[in-house]
Design an enzyme around this catalytic site. Structure first.
Site, mmCIF file in Angstrom:
data_model
loop_
_atom_site.group_PDB
_atom_site.id
_atom_site.type_symbol
_atom_site.label_atom_id
_atom_site.label_comp_id
_atom_site.label_asym_id
_atom_site.label_seq_id
_atom_site.Cartn_x
_atom_site.Cartn_y
_atom_site.Cartn_z
ATOM 1 N N SER A 140 48.929 -3.741 37.995
ATOM 2 C CA SER A 140 48.865 -4.969 38.772
ATOM 3 C C SER A 140 49.420 -4.683 40.165
ATOM 4 C CB SER A 140 49.692 -6.046 38.067
ATOM 5 O OG SER A 140 49.758 -7.225 38.834
ATOM 6 N N LYS A 166 44.235 -4.463 38.871
ATOM 7 C CA LYS A 166 44.318 -5.914 39.066
ATOM 8 C C LYS A 166 44.980 -6.152 40.408
ATOM 9 C CE LYS A 166 47.615 -9.263 37.141
ATOM 10 N NZ LYS A 166 48.136 -9.836 35.871
ATOM 11 N N LYS A 168 46.519 -8.989 43.133
ATOM 12 C CA LYS A 168 46.983 -10.357 43.333
ATOM 13 C C LYS A 168 46.218 -10.936 44.505
ATOM 14 C CE LYS A 168 50.238 -10.554 40.184
ATOM 15 N NZ LYS A 168 50.233 -11.587 39.119
ATOM 16 N N ASP A 193 44.151 -11.743 40.170
ATOM 17 C CA ASP A 193 45.079 -12.728 39.592
ATOM 18 C C ASP A 193 45.606 -13.619 40.710
ATOM 19 O OD1 ASP A 193 46.972 -14.173 38.214
ATOM 20 O OD2 ASP A 193 48.150 -12.436 37.538
ATOM 21 N N GLU A 218 42.114 -14.352 37.028
ATOM 22 C CA GLU A 218 43.211 -14.857 36.201
ATOM 23 C C GLU A 218 43.877 -16.050 36.882
ATOM 24 O OE1 GLU A 218 45.891 -11.624 35.299
ATOM 25 O OE2 GLU A 218 47.384 -12.929 34.387
ATOM 26 N N ASP A 243 46.559 -17.450 32.040
ATOM 27 C CA ASP A 243 47.878 -16.856 31.821
ATOM 28 C C ASP A 243 48.878 -18.016 31.741
ATOM 29 O OD1 ASP A 243 50.408 -15.675 32.146
ATOM 30 O OD2 ASP A 243 49.900 -14.485 33.902
ATOM 31 N N LYS A 267 51.198 -13.033 26.757
ATOM 32 C CA LYS A 267 52.534 -12.586 27.152
ATOM 33 C C LYS A 267 53.483 -13.105 26.083
ATOM 34 C CE LYS A 267 51.968 -12.319 32.172
ATOM 35 N NZ LYS A 267 52.197 -13.011 33.462
ATOM 36 N N GLY A 295 52.051 -8.648 31.692
ATOM 37 C CA GLY A 295 53.385 -8.094 31.909
ATOM 38 C C GLY A 295 54.209 -8.998 32.792
HETATM 39 O O1 OSB Z 1 50.876 -13.212 36.644
HETATM 40 O O2 OSB Z 1 50.660 -11.500 35.445
HETATM 41 C C1 OSB Z 1 51.325 -12.162 36.236
HETATM 42 C C2 OSB Z 1 54.478 -10.223 37.202
HETATM 43 C C3 OSB Z 1 55.418 -11.241 37.186
HETATM 44 C C4 OSB Z 1 55.016 -12.520 36.908
HETATM 45 C C5 OSB Z 1 53.667 -12.805 36.638
HETATM 46 C C6 OSB Z 1 52.734 -11.775 36.636
HETATM 47 C C7 OSB Z 1 53.140 -10.479 36.954
HETATM 48 C C8 OSB Z 1 52.215 -9.359 37.064
HETATM 49 C C9 OSB Z 1 52.794 -7.971 36.884
HETATM 50 O O3 OSB Z 1 51.053 -9.457 37.349
HETATM 51 C C10 OSB Z 1 52.467 -7.410 35.553
HETATM 52 C C11 OSB Z 1 53.307 -6.182 35.251
HETATM 53 O O4 OSB Z 1 52.923 -5.105 35.680
HETATM 54 O O5 OSB Z 1 54.347 -6.335 34.571
HETATM 55 MG MG MG Z 2 48.998 -13.482 35.657
#
Ligand code: OSB
Ligand code: MG
Length: 373
Positions: A140, A166, A168, A193, A218, A243, A267, A295
């Protein structure tokens, strides 16, 4: 396997702060470190470990490290101390009267699964239903200061072997970076995401993402919404993955019934533990809906739990279960989680999370400890 009966003799909460190697920017803010709470559940002879995945502030969800500590001290741990269970599902039932606060509950629920697997001489992955010993893993990538920086970072991650990227996104950081990624890297497995950065009347902007052949987008809309996502889904070719909105198997069923999502992010913390995560997985397998493991920038402790759940058969898409070094200069587990050149990560074997802890590193980092017995 034999079903050991365990009694929780003591629960310890350990606090530590861990700086991230790189700041992680999402549409809801920038994270530079994690305030971590670990739970150690002592069952007399065996111990289990869990991690609180809540953020320092209520930006991803309502829960925070502070709110979770209150819930743990005043409501969750008092129910746990002295409790006996012959299967960890009983722990989820014991905690069921506490509404919400899923991340706080998952901290100890997951620790009980870990202890129970250890007591039975099995791996955590095996007792929760895992079937693989390696899982495909993506990465991510946060919002960057420039598209050039983003492309550099992605190039490095692809060279490391990550099985999907992925990115953001938020309004203004979406079409341009995605177009640049496609132009530079061709048809790599790619998703976006939004962490709730858009509203239903941004639909035409989101339709522009349909040109990029993303595996999914996402959580485009509000963190607590399902209905608008169902409306949006009918206007997009790109599959929607939820999510933030999904806190239980029941809510996941509602979202699927309404057509709000076609893919589900599991999660463990958001769902309240392994028990509910398994229920979401069962539902999605029944409905032939792909799931994957999200994650929360976990340390090794939460990461090993994630890798265990990601080994269940319905987890058919790469997870955000990246290697320790994507986050930390030095993880609190030894050996750390590493990525193989084929884009997979090993699922933890038997011996419990306790056998993977780097005790020295952990003691050096812990700056608060509370014990309940
Ligand atoms: O939206 O998936 C998410 C990290 C913190 C809070 C929300 C998210 C995330 C990530 C990172 O996208 C995922 C990771 O590598 O742990
Ligand atoms: Mg997410």
């Amino acid at each position: 396997m034999s079903a050991p009966e365990l009694t929780v003799e003591r629960v310890e909460l350990l606090r530590l702060s861990m700086p991230l190697r790189l700041p992680f920017r999402t549409s809801f803010g920038t994270q530079t470190h994690r305030d971590v709470v670990l739970a150690r559940v002592d069952c007399g002879g065996v111990e289990g470990w869990g991690e609180l995945v809540a953020g320092s502030g209520p930006w991803y969800s309502e829960e925070t490290v502070g709110s979770a500590l209150v819930l743990l001290r005043e409501h969750i741990v008092p129910l746990m101390v002295g409790a006996s269970f012959s299967h960890p599902s009983a722990v989820a039932r014991l905690l069921a009267p506490i509404r919400g606060n899923h991340m706080a509950k998952a901290t100890v629920e997951t620790a009980c699964w870990d202890a129970w697997a250890l007591a039975g001489g099995e791996s955590l992955a095996h007792v929760i239903g895992g079937v693989r010993d390696r899982v495909p893993t993506g990465v991510s990538v946060g919002i960057q200061d420039s598209v050039a920086q983003l492309l550099d970072l992605i190039e490095r991650h692809l060279a490391e072997g990550y099985a999907r990227i992925k990115v953001k996104v938020e309004p203004g950081w979406d079409v341009e970076p995605l177009a640049a990624i496609r132009e530079r890297f061709g048809d790599i497995p790619l998703m976006a995401d939004a962490n709730s950065a858009y509203r239903l009347n941004d639909a035409s902007r989101l339709q522009q993402l349909d040109g990029f052949d993303l595996t999914m987008v996402e959580q485009p809309l509000a963190h607590d919404d399902i209905a608008d996502h169902a409306v949006l889904a009918r206007q997009l070719a790109t599959p929607i993955c939820l999510d933030e909105s999904l806190h239980s198997a029941a809510l996941t069923r509602h979202a699927l019934d309404l057509g709000a999502c076609a893919i589900v992010n599991v999660k463990i913390g958001r769902l309240g533990g392994h028990d509910e995560s398994r229920a979401v997985h069962r539902l999605c397998v029944e409905r032939r809906v792909p799931v994957w493991c999200g994650g929360m920038l976990e340390t090794g402790v939460g990461r090993l739990h994630n890798l265990a759940i990601a080994s269940l058969p319905g987890f058919t898409l790469p997870g955000d279960t990246s290697a320790s070094k994507r986050y930390w200069e030095a993880d609190i587990i030894d050996p750390p989680v590493t990525l193989a050149a084929d884009g997979t990560v090993a699922v933890p074997g038997a011996g419990g999370i306790v056998s993977r802890l780097d005790r020295d590193r952990l003691s050096a980092l812990v700056d608060g400890r509370e014990s309940f017995s």
